[in-house]
Design a protein around this motif. Structure first.
Motif, PDB file in Angstrom:
ATOM      1  N   GLU A 132     -12.214 -38.644  67.249  1.00  0.00           N
ATOM      2  CA  GLU A 132     -13.014 -39.676  67.716  1.00  0.00           C
ATOM      3  C   GLU A 132     -14.282 -39.324  67.908  1.00  0.00           C
ATOM      4  O   GLU A 132     -14.474 -38.464  68.572  1.00  0.00           O
ATOM      5  CB  GLU A 132     -12.102 -40.347  69.079  1.00  0.00           C
ATOM      6  N   ALA A 133     -15.171 -40.042  67.326  1.00  0.00           N
ATOM      7  CA  ALA A 133     -16.731 -39.683  67.243  1.00  0.00           C
ATOM      8  C   ALA A 133     -17.490 -40.842  68.007  1.00  0.00           C
ATOM      9  O   ALA A 133     -17.093 -41.852  67.445  1.00  0.00           O
ATOM     10  CB  ALA A 133     -17.076 -39.272  66.025  1.00  0.00           C
TER      11      ALA A 133
ATOM     12  N   TRP B 187      -4.205 -43.836  68.878  1.00  0.00           N
ATOM     13  CA  TRP B 187      -5.556 -44.367  68.068  1.00  0.00           C
ATOM     14  C   TRP B 187      -5.645 -45.853  68.266  1.00  0.00           C
ATOM     15  O   TRP B 187      -6.800 -46.183  68.826  1.00  0.00           O
ATOM     16  CB  TRP B 187      -5.139 -43.826  66.533  1.00  0.00           C
ATOM     17  N   ALA B 188      -4.802 -46.503  67.938  1.00  0.00           N
ATOM     18  CA  ALA B 188      -4.636 -48.018  68.054  1.00  0.00           C
ATOM     19  C   ALA B 188      -4.822 -48.336  69.517  1.00  0.00           C
ATOM     20  O   ALA B 188      -5.742 -49.393  69.918  1.00  0.00           O
ATOM     21  CB  ALA B 188      -3.594 -48.711  67.588  1.00  0.00           C
TER      22      ALA B 188
ATOM     23  N   ILE C  42     -17.401 -35.984  70.602  1.00  0.00           N
ATOM     24  CA  ILE C  42     -16.101 -35.683  69.842  1.00  0.00           C
ATOM     25  C   ILE C  42     -15.028 -35.393  70.571  1.00  0.00           C
ATOM     26  O   ILE C  42     -15.186 -34.582  71.530  1.00  0.00           O
ATOM     27  CB  ILE C  42     -16.562 -34.602  68.757  1.00  0.00           C
ATOM     28  N   ARG C  43     -13.875 -35.905  70.502  1.00  0.00           N
ATOM     29  CA  ARG C  43     -12.567 -35.538  71.136  1.00  0.00           C
ATOM     30  C   ARG C  43     -11.559 -35.685  70.074  1.00  0.00           C
ATOM     31  O   ARG C  43     -11.431 -36.750  69.147  1.00  0.00           O
ATOM     32  CB  ARG C  43     -12.689 -36.177  72.604  1.00  0.00           C
ATOM     33  N   SER C  44     -10.327 -35.039  70.364  1.00  0.00           N
ATOM     34  CA  SER C  44      -9.378 -35.157  69.303  1.00  0.00           C
ATOM     35  C   SER C  44      -8.151 -36.425  70.279  1.00  0.00           C
ATOM     36  O   SER C  44      -8.262 -36.467  71.268  1.00  0.00           O
ATOM     37  CB  SER C  44      -8.318 -33.895  69.368  1.00  0.00           C
TER      38      SER C  44
ATOM     39  N   ASP D  39      -8.092 -35.266  61.348  1.00  0.00           N
ATOM     40  CA  ASP D  39      -8.438 -33.918  61.713  1.00  0.00           C
ATOM     41  C   ASP D  39      -8.860 -33.061  60.537  1.00  0.00           C
ATOM     42  O   ASP D  39      -8.192 -33.073  59.449  1.00  0.00           O
ATOM     43  CB  ASP D  39      -7.125 -33.442  62.159  1.00  0.00           C
ATOM     44  N   GLY D  40      -9.911 -32.227  60.689  1.00  0.00           N
ATOM     45  CA  GLY D  40     -10.206 -31.447  59.682  1.00  0.00           C
ATOM     46  C   GLY D  40     -11.522 -32.067  58.806  1.00  0.00           C
ATOM     47  O   GLY D  40     -11.954 -31.499  57.669  1.00  0.00           O
ATOM     48  N   SER D  41     -12.153 -32.869  59.446  1.00  0.00           N
ATOM     49  CA  SER D  41     -13.195 -33.630  58.777  1.00  0.00           C
ATOM     50  C   SER D  41     -14.546 -32.990  59.244  1.00  0.00           C
ATOM     51  O   SER D  41     -15.770 -33.771  59.218  1.00  0.00           O
ATOM     52  CB  SER D  41     -13.230 -35.089  58.990  1.00  0.00           C
TER      53      SER D  41
END
Length: 330
Positions: free
Chosen positions: A7-8, A114-115, A106-108, A74-76
């Motif tokens: 999440e950015a 997500w929704a 930024i956080r995971s 993840d990994g972007s």
């Protein structure tokens, strides 16, 4: 182990909000959540007195805010590196524009959360003269005679808040008179075509290359009481003849397209073949810098510009296919 997402969140200023969004879009980051206190206050003023009561907690949350949030797998890290570079160069490339702090957080986030994170940004939205887009998970608000679309976009988004979607919905509200056959290309959450059916269209086909978008579309169709006879949604690409052949037959009186300009240009010859004589196509998702390319593309295949609207550098066009009678008279 659940899949992780990034999440950015970018903090900016109202004056540069559209520039930030356009540059993120140019980088392939299309699904954006925008929070802007100025736009929020303007919306409240426009909707008075029908929106006299506003949650004080919501007002406090939006106070002084101008930010854009998006999600990446993840990994972007390479994409995030590009975003940081874009933000650092923005003040020099746009002198005199208040860019705000341009900080990024930024956080995971776990996929199943997500929704849920998007739900806190989603509010009821009156659109045009007849529609109300209502979050499906909230208690209903008085609709004031409007047709209510219950929306749960999930990870495919499509809340109706962005200018591109809102302009499309306004045209759907204006153009659907009853009995139309509709094609929704790049359907996202299905908001455009489902609203068309709720307003009186007869049948609709929806297509998206993203399986999650089609899943959200079918879920929204069920939530809004549509059945498989009136509404079909498919994973596919209209440029792929086998996929197009079994899913989309005949022609449509209304085609809805809210995707990026380059893809619109590539699809227009196919869409023109699917558009019934006298039918209309609504084109949105177009950055103003790409508008001439799109206008030239539909003029080249014989579509006539009928209406246009530009909000914050986003363009929405309505083009019409000449009837057979008018073609014979040329």
């Amino acid at each position: 182990m659940p899949l992780e997402w990034i999440e950015a969140t970018i903090d900016t200023a109202h004056e540069s909000l559209d520039i930030v969004c356009a540059r993120l879009s140019a980088m392939g980051i299309e699904q954006l959540c925008i929070e802007d206190e100025i736009e929020f206050r303007c919306l409240l003023e426009k909707k008075k007195p029908s929106w006299e009561l506003v949650d004080p907690e919501l007002e406090a949350q939006i106070d002084g805010v101008c930010r854009v949030t998006f999600y990446l797998p993840d990994g972007s890290e390479d994409i995030l590196h590009g975003v940081r570079g874009m933000l650092s160069s923005l003040p020099n490339s746009c002198p005199g524009v208040d860019a705000g702090p341009l900080t990024i957080q930024i956080r995971s986030v776990r996929e199943e959360d997500w929704a849920e994170n998007w739900k806190k940004h989603f509010r009821p939205i009156p659109v045009g003269k007849r529609l109300l887009v209502q979050p499906a998970w909230e208690a209903p608000i008085p609709a004031g005679g409007r047709t209510v679309f219950l929306n749960d976009p999930g990870v495919s988004f499509g809340t109706g808040e962005h200018e591109t979607t809102r302009m499309c919905l306004e045209q759907v509200d204006r153009l659907v008179t009853g009995g139309e056959r509709v094609l929704d290309v790049g359907c996202g959450s299905g908001i455009l075509s489902i609203c068309a059916l709720l307003l009186g269209a007869d049948k609709a086909d929806a297509v998206d290359i993203d399986p999650q978008a089609v899943a959200a579309t079918l879920r929204n169709a069920q939530t809004n009481g549509l059945d498989a006879v009136s509404y079909r949604a498919h994973v596919g690409d209209l440029r792929d003849p086998p996929a197009a052949g079994h899913a989309w037959l005949g022609t449509y009186q209304l085609i809805l397209v809210n995707i990026v300009a380059d893809t619109i240009v590539a699809l227009l010859p196919i869409l023109s073949e699917r558009l019934a004589p006298g039918g209309r196509i609504i084109l949105s998702g177009i950055i103003e810098s790409k508008s001439k390319t799109v206008l030239r593309a539909f003029s080249d295949i014989g579509l006539c510009l009928e209406d246009e609207k530009i909000i914050n550098n986003w363009c929405c066009y309505v083009a019409r296919k000449r009837s057979r009678t008018s073609l014979s008279q040329i």
